[in-house]
Design an enzyme around this catalytic site. Structure first.
Site, mmCIF file in Angstrom:
data_model
loop_
_atom_site.group_PDB
_atom_site.id
_atom_site.type_symbol
_atom_site.label_atom_id
_atom_site.label_comp_id
_atom_site.label_asym_id
_atom_site.label_seq_id
_atom_site.Cartn_x
_atom_site.Cartn_y
_atom_site.Cartn_z
ATOM 1 N N ASP A 115 0.823 -1.225 0.000
ATOM 2 C CA ASP A 115 0.000 0.000 0.000
ATOM 3 C C ASP A 115 0.850 1.265 0.000
ATOM 4 O O ASP A 115 0.411 2.323 0.453
ATOM 5 C CB ASP A 115 -0.948 0.028 1.216
ATOM 6 C CG ASP A 115 -1.772 -1.231 1.335
ATOM 7 O OD1 ASP A 115 -2.383 -1.620 0.333
ATOM 8 O OD2 ASP A 115 -1.786 -1.834 2.423
ATOM 9 N N GLU A 116 2.063 1.176 -0.559
ATOM 10 C CA GLU A 116 2.955 2.340 -0.543
ATOM 11 C C GLU A 116 2.631 3.365 -1.623
ATOM 12 O O GLU A 116 3.181 4.466 -1.614
ATOM 13 C CB GLU A 116 4.423 1.898 -0.726
ATOM 14 C CG GLU A 116 4.932 0.938 0.324
ATOM 15 C CD GLU A 116 4.834 -0.515 -0.112
ATOM 16 O OE1 GLU A 116 5.446 -1.372 0.537
ATOM 17 O OE2 GLU A 116 4.131 -0.790 -1.118
ATOM 18 N N GLY A 117 1.785 3.004 -2.555
ATOM 19 C CA GLY A 117 1.501 3.887 -3.674
ATOM 20 C C GLY A 117 2.254 3.490 -4.931
ATOM 21 O O GLY A 117 2.522 4.323 -5.801
ATOM 22 N N LYS A 118 2.578 2.179 -5.044
ATOM 23 C CA LYS A 118 3.315 1.704 -6.225
ATOM 24 C C LYS A 118 2.544 1.951 -7.505
ATOM 25 O O LYS A 118 3.135 2.236 -8.549
ATOM 26 C CB LYS A 118 3.614 0.210 -6.085
ATOM 27 C CG LYS A 118 4.539 -0.140 -4.940
ATOM 28 C CD LYS A 118 4.796 -1.629 -4.857
ATOM 29 C CE LYS A 118 3.559 -2.428 -4.536
ATOM 30 N NZ LYS A 118 2.958 -2.092 -3.230
ATOM 31 N N GLY A 130 -4.056 -4.115 -4.923
ATOM 32 C CA GLY A 130 -4.957 -3.051 -5.340
ATOM 33 C C GLY A 130 -4.175 -1.786 -5.599
ATOM 34 O O GLY A 130 -3.674 -1.162 -4.673
ATOM 35 N N THR A 174 -4.310 1.931 -6.935
ATOM 36 C CA THR A 174 -5.240 3.013 -7.245
ATOM 37 C C THR A 174 -4.513 4.105 -8.021
ATOM 38 O O THR A 174 -3.471 4.601 -7.581
ATOM 39 C CB THR A 174 -5.830 3.613 -5.952
ATOM 40 O OG1 THR A 174 -6.471 2.568 -5.216
ATOM 41 C CG2 THR A 174 -6.852 4.693 -6.276
ATOM 42 N N GLN A 199 2.180 -5.832 -3.222
ATOM 43 C CA GLN A 199 2.511 -5.897 -1.802
ATOM 44 C C GLN A 199 3.857 -5.195 -1.519
ATOM 45 O O GLN A 199 4.250 -4.324 -2.279
ATOM 46 C CB GLN A 199 2.499 -7.341 -1.286
ATOM 47 C CG GLN A 199 1.127 -7.981 -1.233
ATOM 48 C CD GLN A 199 0.717 -8.635 -2.536
ATOM 49 O OE1 GLN A 199 1.497 -9.281 -3.214
ATOM 50 N NE2 GLN A 199 -0.532 -8.482 -2.901
ATOM 51 N N THR A 217 2.724 -12.490 2.502
ATOM 52 C CA THR A 217 2.009 -13.058 1.367
ATOM 53 C C THR A 217 2.724 -14.336 0.947
ATOM 54 O O THR A 217 3.653 -14.789 1.622
ATOM 55 C CB THR A 217 1.896 -12.028 0.229
ATOM 56 O OG1 THR A 217 0.965 -12.500 -0.756
ATOM 57 C CG2 THR A 217 3.246 -11.755 -0.433
ATOM 58 N N ARG A 239 -10.429 -2.576 4.085
ATOM 59 C CA ARG A 239 -10.083 -2.636 5.497
ATOM 60 C C ARG A 239 -9.263 -1.401 5.899
ATOM 61 O O ARG A 239 -8.414 -0.932 5.139
ATOM 62 C CB ARG A 239 -9.265 -3.893 5.807
ATOM 63 C CG ARG A 239 -10.039 -5.185 5.688
ATOM 64 C CD ARG A 239 -9.179 -6.379 6.074
ATOM 65 N NE ARG A 239 -8.075 -6.587 5.143
ATOM 66 C CZ ARG A 239 -7.181 -7.568 5.268
ATOM 67 N NH1 ARG A 239 -7.263 -8.408 6.287
ATOM 68 N NH2 ARG A 239 -6.220 -7.709 4.378
ATOM 69 N N ARG A 251 -6.304 0.666 7.386
ATOM 70 C CA ARG A 251 -4.894 0.380 7.600
ATOM 71 C C ARG A 251 -4.435 0.971 8.932
ATOM 72 O O ARG A 251 -4.850 2.063 9.304
ATOM 73 C CB ARG A 251 -4.047 0.984 6.471
ATOM 74 C CG ARG A 251 -4.376 0.412 5.107
ATOM 75 C CD ARG A 251 -3.632 1.143 4.001
ATOM 76 N NE ARG A 251 -4.046 0.658 2.682
ATOM 77 C CZ ARG A 251 -4.252 1.429 1.627
ATOM 78 N NH1 ARG A 251 -4.086 2.739 1.731
ATOM 79 N NH2 ARG A 251 -4.631 0.913 0.483
ATOM 80 N N ASP A 268 2.229 14.888 1.364
ATOM 81 C CA ASP A 268 1.219 15.899 1.673
ATOM 82 C C ASP A 268 0.339 15.540 2.872
ATOM 83 O O ASP A 268 -0.222 16.428 3.523
ATOM 84 C CB ASP A 268 0.319 16.138 0.456
ATOM 85 C CG ASP A 268 -0.319 14.839 -0.047
ATOM 86 O OD1 ASP A 268 0.428 13.918 -0.424
ATOM 87 O OD2 ASP A 268 -1.557 14.749 -0.043
ATOM 88 N N VAL A 290 2.915 14.246 -3.946
ATOM 89 C CA VAL A 290 2.306 15.210 -3.026
ATOM 90 C C VAL A 290 0.791 15.297 -3.242
ATOM 91 O O VAL A 290 0.166 16.313 -2.933
ATOM 92 C CB VAL A 290 2.968 16.599 -3.177
ATOM 93 C CG1 VAL A 290 4.396 16.571 -2.669
ATOM 94 C CG2 VAL A 290 2.922 17.075 -4.631
#
Length: 425
Positions: free
Chosen positions: A18-21, A45, A47, A224, A239, A303, A305, A333, A415
């Protein structure tokens, strides 16, 4: 030596996922020709915000949102066929051109409905809950390792597939003991959808090798994060595949010498979804505050975090394990309004000592006390920054300290959620 003509870059998560990959891959994909996913499944997932439209991608690489990019799903992925075509058709319905752009490794294993049922049943019965997404990832990889799986290539032989699936379904029903009719119906639907895969089947390794030989640029995308890697993560709260850069070549079918660069992705703070320790976790009030600021809810499961300060012990370990050549920091940000920012630089142990190394013993992470450095916040809006110089001095100082502690140069800072809200350094 590295590829002489093209350029191959791996993007790997360096925390608990969920780091923003997805956003980083989306930004980097503008300048490449091929994007390939190398592990995981529909439990991921990513986004990506394109203008006013948000896209949540689970199996198809983020590069699909850029016209003309070839997007591959590697052999290291366990492919949920029904979910894949739901995603594929939804993208087409939203005007994304897909013809000739998506390829699936003929060596990729199929994730079938009975894997999901096994996943949920196993988690329900376990005394030590892992916090699985219930998407069938673990059981699918178990069958793969047990040499009982069904691959995309097997779809060419109906008899072979039916025999494998019949055996797999039988094993599942012995464990589940209920819902057999529904499972059989869903399995039939999956196999019918699987016939649509054959025209997409390809040798991802051969495609990538040819692309590099002709001077093209390739991006290998993981799912992941490092702390969820089967070998290097916080086992057993991990995982079922290798999320680190070392799994990239294996997961698409190229050798390690084909890889030229590894970009690690970290949030400006730390989050974790599912069970397992989070050493730098906030107290409940601060946890809720940062979760709301960062909209920290899983893109796949919804869920909430858990949130905490930036963990430089983990990030430094990730830099080593992945062999990072660059670091991308996301969600800077989110910290804009905080008066002070803390960074965990090492752990105090329950034996009175300290360590700057990330321990192999996951259970010890439950008892460590992070040692923090506190830096002043910047208390100003960073969302409009376009250059490093546009960031407040204290924000730049915070990034400098992350660089020092991880040993990896920061080349990108996100940001905001939009494509253009990225500072390139």
């Amino acid at each position: 030596m590295a590829s002489e003509n093209g350029q191959c870059t791996v993007v790997a998560g360096c925390q608990w996922g969920d780091e923003g990959k997805g956003k980083i891959v989306d930004v980097l994909a503008q300048d490449v020709d091929v994007v390939a996913r190398y592990q995981g499944g529909a439990n991921a997932g990513h986004t990506v915000q394109v203008g006013e439209r948000a896209f949540i991608l689970h199996q198809i690489p983020s590069g699909i949102l850029h016209p003309g990019k070839r997007c591959l799903i590697g052999n290291g992925v366990v492919l949920d066929v029904l979910q894949f075509f739901e995603e594929y058709d939804a993208l087409a319905a939203r005007g994304i051109e897909l013809d000739g752009r998506v390829g699936v490794s003929a060596r990729a294993h199929l994730l079938l409905p009975y894997h999901k049922a096994l996943d949920r049943a196993s988690e329900d019965r376990a005394t030590q809950k892992i916090g699985t997404t219930g998407r069938g990832i673990g059981p699918a990889y178990e069958e793969k390792a047990g040499r009982r799986g069904v691959r995309v290539a097997d779809l060419c032989c109906r008899e072979r597939v039916e025999e494998r699936v019949r055996e797999g379904l039988g094993r599942a029903l012995e464990f589940i003991a209920a819902g057999g009719d529904d499972l059989q119906r869903d399995v039939r639907r999956s196999l019918e959808a699987g016939e649509r895969l054959l025209p997409l089947a390809t040798d991802t390794g051969a495609e990538i090798t040819e692309a590099l030989a002709t001077g093209k640029r390739v991006l290998l995308e993981g799912a992941q994060g490092t702390a969820l890697d089967l070998d290097h993560g916080t086992y057993p709260f991990v995982t079922s595949s290798n999320t680190t850069a070392g799994g990239a070549g294996t997961g698409v079918g190229v050798g390690p010498t084909a890889i030229d660069a590894v970009v690690g992705v970290v949030k400006a703070y730390t989050t974790r979804v599912g069970n397992g320790p989070l050493p730098t976790g906030f107290d409940p009030e601060m946890d809720r505050h940062v979760r709301d600021l960062g909209d920290e809810y899983g893109a796949t499961t919804g869920r909430p975090r858990r949130c905490g300060w930036f963990d430089a012990v983990l990030a430094r370990y990730s830099a080593r394990v992945n062999g990072l050549t660059a670091l991308a920091v996301t969600k800077l940000d989110v910290l804009d309004t905080l008066p002070e920012i803390a960074i965990a630089t090492e752990y105090s142990t329950d034996r009175g000592g300290s360590t700057s190394n990330f321990p192999a013993d996951t259970w010890s992470l439950e008892t460590v006390s992070p040692r923090y450095e506190t830096l002043p916040g910047w208390r100003s809006d960073t969302s409009g920054a376009k250059r490093l110089a546009d960031l407040p001095r204290n924000a730049r100082a915070y990034l400098d300290r992350i660089e020092e502690l991880t040993g990896a140069p920061i080349t990108m800072v996100s940001v905001g959620t939009r494509r253009n809200q990225v500072v390139r350094i």
